[in-house]
Design a protein around this motif. Structure first.
Motif, short mmCIF file in Angstrom:
data_model
loop_
_atom_site.label_atom_id
_atom_site.label_comp_id
_atom_site.label_asym_id
_atom_site.label_seq_id
_atom_site.Cartn_x
_atom_site.Cartn_y
_atom_site.Cartn_z
N ASN A 1 0.70 -1.15 -0.06
CA ASN A 1 -0.07 0.01 0.12
C ASN A 1 0.83 1.26 0.07
O ASN A 1 1.90 1.27 0.62
CB ASN A 1 -0.67 0.05 1.17
CG ASN A 1 -2.04 1.04 1.20
OD1 ASN A 1 -1.91 1.97 1.15
ND2 ASN A 1 -3.30 0.39 0.91
N LEU B 1 0.60 4.06 1.26
CA LEU B 1 0.28 4.59 2.46
C LEU B 1 1.35 4.11 3.66
O LEU B 1 1.08 2.90 3.59
CB LEU B 1 -1.05 4.84 3.26
CG LEU B 1 -1.95 5.53 2.42
CD1 LEU B 1 -3.46 5.40 2.88
CD2 LEU B 1 -1.57 7.01 2.22
N ALA C 1 1.30 3.36 6.55
CA ALA C 1 0.30 3.11 7.76
C ALA C 1 0.03 1.69 8.09
O ALA C 1 0.16 0.87 7.20
CB ALA C 1 -0.84 4.03 7.77
N VAL C 2 -0.28 1.45 9.27
CA VAL C 2 -0.98 0.07 9.62
C VAL C 2 -2.45 0.00 9.79
O VAL C 2 -2.91 1.10 10.00
CB VAL C 2 -0.23 -0.27 10.91
CG1 VAL C 2 -0.78 -1.47 11.51
CG2 VAL C 2 1.33 -0.39 10.83
N GLN C 3 -2.94 -0.94 9.33
CA GLN C 3 -4.44 -1.15 9.39
C GLN C 3 -4.95 -0.81 10.93
O GLN C 3 -4.82 -1.63 11.81
CB GLN C 3 -4.66 -2.65 9.06
CG GLN C 3 -6.30 -2.78 8.95
CD GLN C 3 -7.05 -2.01 8.03
OE1 GLN C 3 -6.60 -1.78 6.83
NE2 GLN C 3 -8.19 -1.44 8.12
N PRO C 4 -5.99 -0.11 10.72
CA PRO C 4 -6.60 0.15 12.29
C PRO C 4 -7.66 -0.94 12.09
O PRO C 4 -8.34 -1.18 11.18
CB PRO C 4 -7.33 1.53 12.05
CG PRO C 4 -7.31 2.24 10.72
CD PRO C 4 -6.23 1.03 9.95
N LEU C 5 -8.06 -1.28 13.37
CA LEU C 5 -8.85 -2.42 13.68
C LEU C 5 -10.30 -1.81 14.16
O LEU C 5 -10.01 -0.99 14.96
CB LEU C 5 -8.61 -3.42 14.48
CG LEU C 5 -7.20 -4.10 13.90
CD1 LEU C 5 -6.50 -5.07 14.93
CD2 LEU C 5 -7.26 -4.69 12.67
N ARG C 6 -11.47 -2.34 14.00
CA ARG C 6 -12.55 -2.11 14.47
C ARG C 6 -13.23 -3.09 15.61
O ARG C 6 -12.78 -4.16 15.50
CB ARG C 6 -13.78 -1.73 13.62
CG ARG C 6 -14.55 -2.58 12.77
CD ARG C 6 -15.68 -2.28 12.09
NE ARG C 6 -16.50 -3.30 12.72
CZ ARG C 6 -16.46 -4.74 11.88
NH1 ARG C 6 -15.80 -4.64 10.92
NH2 ARG C 6 -17.33 -5.44 12.35
N ALA C 7 -13.65 -2.47 16.55
CA ALA C 7 -14.17 -3.59 17.81
C ALA C 7 -15.22 -4.38 17.14
O ALA C 7 -15.99 -3.80 16.10
CB ALA C 7 -14.85 -2.83 18.70
N ASP C 8 -15.44 -5.79 17.73
CA ASP C 8 -16.22 -6.66 16.73
C ASP C 8 -17.88 -6.22 17.76
O ASP C 8 -18.38 -6.79 18.61
CB ASP C 8 -16.01 -7.88 17.37
CG ASP C 8 -16.91 -9.03 16.88
OD1 ASP C 8 -17.74 -8.43 15.77
OD2 ASP C 8 -17.00 -10.15 17.40
N GLU C 9 -18.51 -4.97 16.85
CA GLU C 9 -19.72 -4.54 17.37
C GLU C 9 -20.76 -4.54 16.13
O GLU C 9 -20.33 -4.15 15.12
CB GLU C 9 -19.74 -3.37 17.99
CG GLU C 9 -19.27 -3.57 19.31
CD GLU C 9 -18.81 -2.32 20.17
OE1 GLU C 9 -18.83 -1.09 19.33
OE2 GLU C 9 -18.03 -2.19 20.98
N VAL C 10 -22.03 -4.98 16.41
CA VAL C 10 -22.91 -4.84 15.21
C VAL C 10 -23.30 -3.28 15.26
O VAL C 10 -23.97 -3.00 16.23
CB VAL C 10 -24.16 -5.81 15.44
CG1 VAL C 10 -25.23 -5.42 14.59
CG2 VAL C 10 -23.55 -7.14 15.52
N THR C 11 -23.08 -2.90 14.20
CA THR C 11 -23.34 -1.18 14.06
C THR C 11 -24.27 -0.99 13.11
O THR C 11 -24.91 0.13 12.74
CB THR C 11 -21.98 -0.42 13.85
OG1 THR C 11 -21.47 -1.13 12.77
CG2 THR C 11 -21.25 -0.48 15.24
N GLU C 12 -24.52 -2.18 12.12
CA GLU C 12 -25.51 -1.70 11.04
C GLU C 12 -26.95 -2.30 11.40
O GLU C 12 -27.10 -3.22 12.19
CB GLU C 12 -24.97 -2.59 9.80
CG GLU C 12 -23.58 -2.19 9.30
CD GLU C 12 -23.76 -0.70 8.33
OE1 GLU C 12 -24.88 -0.28 8.16
OE2 GLU C 12 -22.72 -0.39 8.22
N ASN D 1 -31.05 -3.27 9.75
CA ASN D 1 -31.53 -3.83 8.71
C ASN D 1 -32.04 -2.61 7.85
O ASN D 1 -32.86 -2.01 7.89
CB ASN D 1 -32.71 -4.78 9.04
CG ASN D 1 -33.49 -5.13 8.00
OD1 ASN D 1 -33.01 -5.01 6.73
ND2 ASN D 1 -34.51 -5.67 8.07
#
Lengths: 480, 95
Positions: B54, B56, B58-69, B71
């Motif tokens: 890549n 950039l 930079a290193v991949q930022p990670l997201r917490a395992d939460e349901v945010t979407e 229906n």
């Protein structure tokens, strides 16, 4: 000619995350079609993936569990192909730098021997959606709920030599991932799917034959049957001087056969290239070490401990440690009952037999470990015989309460009252004078056999509740 | 690296792009020019250089395992050409 079978397996393991690998959609199984498919999962223009940390953690835990090299820096790639259940036109996967490198683990075979199977690599990727071909009048229905579910693809070396070994490998893998709690391991719901690469070569040869790939087999039994069928098919072709075509095949469980999946030869060129929407995953030593320290006791360690701590046979220890919940159940029973050997026999015999018969998982077991332990204690303190204990177990299974209350309610307590037993013995002797004479006329050896008749009569009279040791003692005293 | 028309046809098939016969020579010519530029790049000495995944640093930022979407099926399906029972319908594909 003697043929050697060479098998490598690719297992697609669904990771037990709450949300998808690159989006915040839920991963709950069985939801109504497309209600868990967000703009990212549908590949709407401008949507970007954001990586789920739990998927990364689970992949690393798996790698540590098989003693593999963990990729300190791993990269996502695009695997390009067209299919309507893959809306982006590519699957985000890992090609050149996977998160888990080489490792291995040991499998146990039925005959008690063990073998080590090499793991080439394991990488993170996203699942595709589902295509439904029936009932849509010449159209295909697409459900994208599964699209973006995190998968760990675990690739084995071509170290597997038979259907039995393949099944043992999958069982060991299933056991490991459920111990680690990184997947629910539910095969019926597709949490663990398997591609089988299989070829034959003349025994003794070291070069690989041309292989066929059997896609998407989703049960241990089908893996076994598909391999057996494929060995037969390939050896028939080779025996007739033919050649194996390298192709993808599908196992049809209804007909128990494999058949070619693609009518015309399509160039299998996925044109992998680095995924520009994601940056490299970089893991530092502290992160990996913290996960290593938090690993639970793994199946193999537990098995070894059961052998030394409880003096179980390797086979029994293997059965009892294969599933974490079963192992916990056994250990609770053993410690509360105070006798691990008897606890092991009951768990493996009655309990597993009953679970299989009723198609239940150990987590749905109607008899808590504490209740089984209490039942075993009643055998150990001579309150009931082993035979009566099975009746009590049946009653516990159908929800009649714990062992003590069932023994009490049904009046099953073993008769150890010598007065009552003596009266029964006397009445049996009085009613069976012919057998008594026969017994008295017999020599020592024959007497041992004949006494069984009297014991049987007393047991019958007591409805199975007489203490057999005491009955034997009384008979020895009276039959003179 | 010269590229011939057969190869162009194969790449077009993989990419599901239809190229008319009369367009083939022109497409081949243009792709050849692009590949010639690649050859110039290939000539650079990359000994000891780590491949770049890549641009950039930079290193991949990670997201917490939460349901945010939530229906939003109804909204998404208003722009789909055909739907039935919640499924997107596409021309029949079966292997």
């Amino acid at each position: 000619m003697q043929w050697e079978t060479v098998i490598g397996l690719e297992v697609h393991l669904q990771l037990a995350t709450k949300s998808k690998i690159f989006s915040g959609s839920a991963t709950t199984f069985g939801a109504e079609a497309n209600t868990q498919a967000s703009a990212v999962d549908l590949a709407m223009p401008g949507m970007l993936p954001v990586l789920n940390e739990q998927a990364v953690r689970y992949a690393v835990m798996f790698g540590l569990g098989i003693g593999a090299k963990i990729g300190r820096r791993s990269v996502f790639d695009r695997k390009n192909y067209f299919y309507p259940d893959l809306p982006k036109g590519y699957q985000i996967s890992q090609f050149s730098d996977p998160i888990v490198g080489e490792g291995s683990f040991e499998i146990q075979l039925e005959d008690g021997s063990s073998r080590t199977i090499g793991i080439t690599r394991a990488h993170l990727e996203e699942d595709a959606g589902k295509s439904l071909h029936e009932d849509f009048h010449d159209q295909t229905g697409i459900d994208l709920n599964r699209a973006g579910t995190p998968l760990l693809e675990i690739v084995s070396e071509p170290d597997i030599r038979s259907a039995e070994e393949a099944v043992a490998y999958l069982k060991a893998l299933h056991s490991l991932v459920t111990y680690l709690e990184i997947s629910d391991g539910n095969m019926a719901e597709g949490s663990m799917r398997c591609d089988i690469n299989i070829s034959l070569r003349p025994a003794g040869s070291t070069t690989l034959g041309t292989r066929a790939e059997i896609k998407n087999v989703n049960s241990f039994r089908f893996v076994e049957k598909a391999i057996q069928y494929e060995i037969e098919r390939q050896s028939d072709i080779l025996e007739d001087g033919g050649q194996i075509v390298q192709e993808t095949r599908l196992y049809d469980a209804d007909r128990n056969e494999t058949r070619s999946m693609r009518s015309k030869e399509v160039a299998n060129d996925y044109r992998y290239f680095p995924e520009p929407d994601l940056l490299p995953i970089v893991l530092d030593e502290d992160y990996i070490e913290a996960l290593r320290e938090a690993l639970p006791e793994l199946p193999r360690e537990k098995r070894e401990r059961f052998i030394t701590q409880y003096e179980l046979s390797p086979y029994d220890a293997g059965v009892l440690s294969a599933h974490r919940a079963l192992a916990d159940y056994f250990e609770t029973t053993a410690s509360k009952a105070g006798d691990a050997k008897i606890a092991a026999n009951w768990v493996q015999g009655e309990l597993l037999g009953r679970l299989n018969r009723d198609e239940l998982e150990i987590s749905d077991c109607p008899v808590p470990a504490e209740n089984l332990a209490q039942l075993i204690q009643r055998i150990l303190d001579n309150s009931i015989s082993g035979k009566i204990a099975k009746q009590v177990f049946d009653a516990m299974w159908s929800g009649e309460g714990d062992a003590d209350s069932i023994i009490e309610a049904r009046g099953l307590k073993q008769v150890s009252d010598s007065g009552a037993l003596e009266a029964m013995v006397d009445s049996v002797i009085a009613d069976n004078q012919a057998q008594v004479e026969q017994y008295l006329a017999a020599d020592e050896n024959k007497r041992k056999k004949l006494v069984g008749f009297f014991v049987g009569q007393v047991m019958k009279l007591s409805k199975g509740q007489a203490n057999p040791q005491m009955v034997n003692q009384l008979l020895a005293k009276k039959l003179v | 690296m010269p590229i011939d028309q057969d190869e162009i046809e194969k790449i077009a098939a993989l990419a599901r792009i239809r190229i008319k016969d009369e367009q083939l020579p022109g497409v081949t010519e243009r792709l050849r020019n692009i590949l010639a530029m690649m050859d110039t790049l290939q000539a650079a000495d990359t000994e000891g250089v780590e491949p770049m995944a890549n641009p950039l640093d930079a290193v991949q930022p990670l997201r917490a395992d939460e349901v945010t979407e939530i229906n939003r099926r109804e909204a998404f399906q208003t722009i789909a050409p055909a739907v039935e029972n919640g499924l997107y319908l596409v021309p029949k594909v079966i292997e």
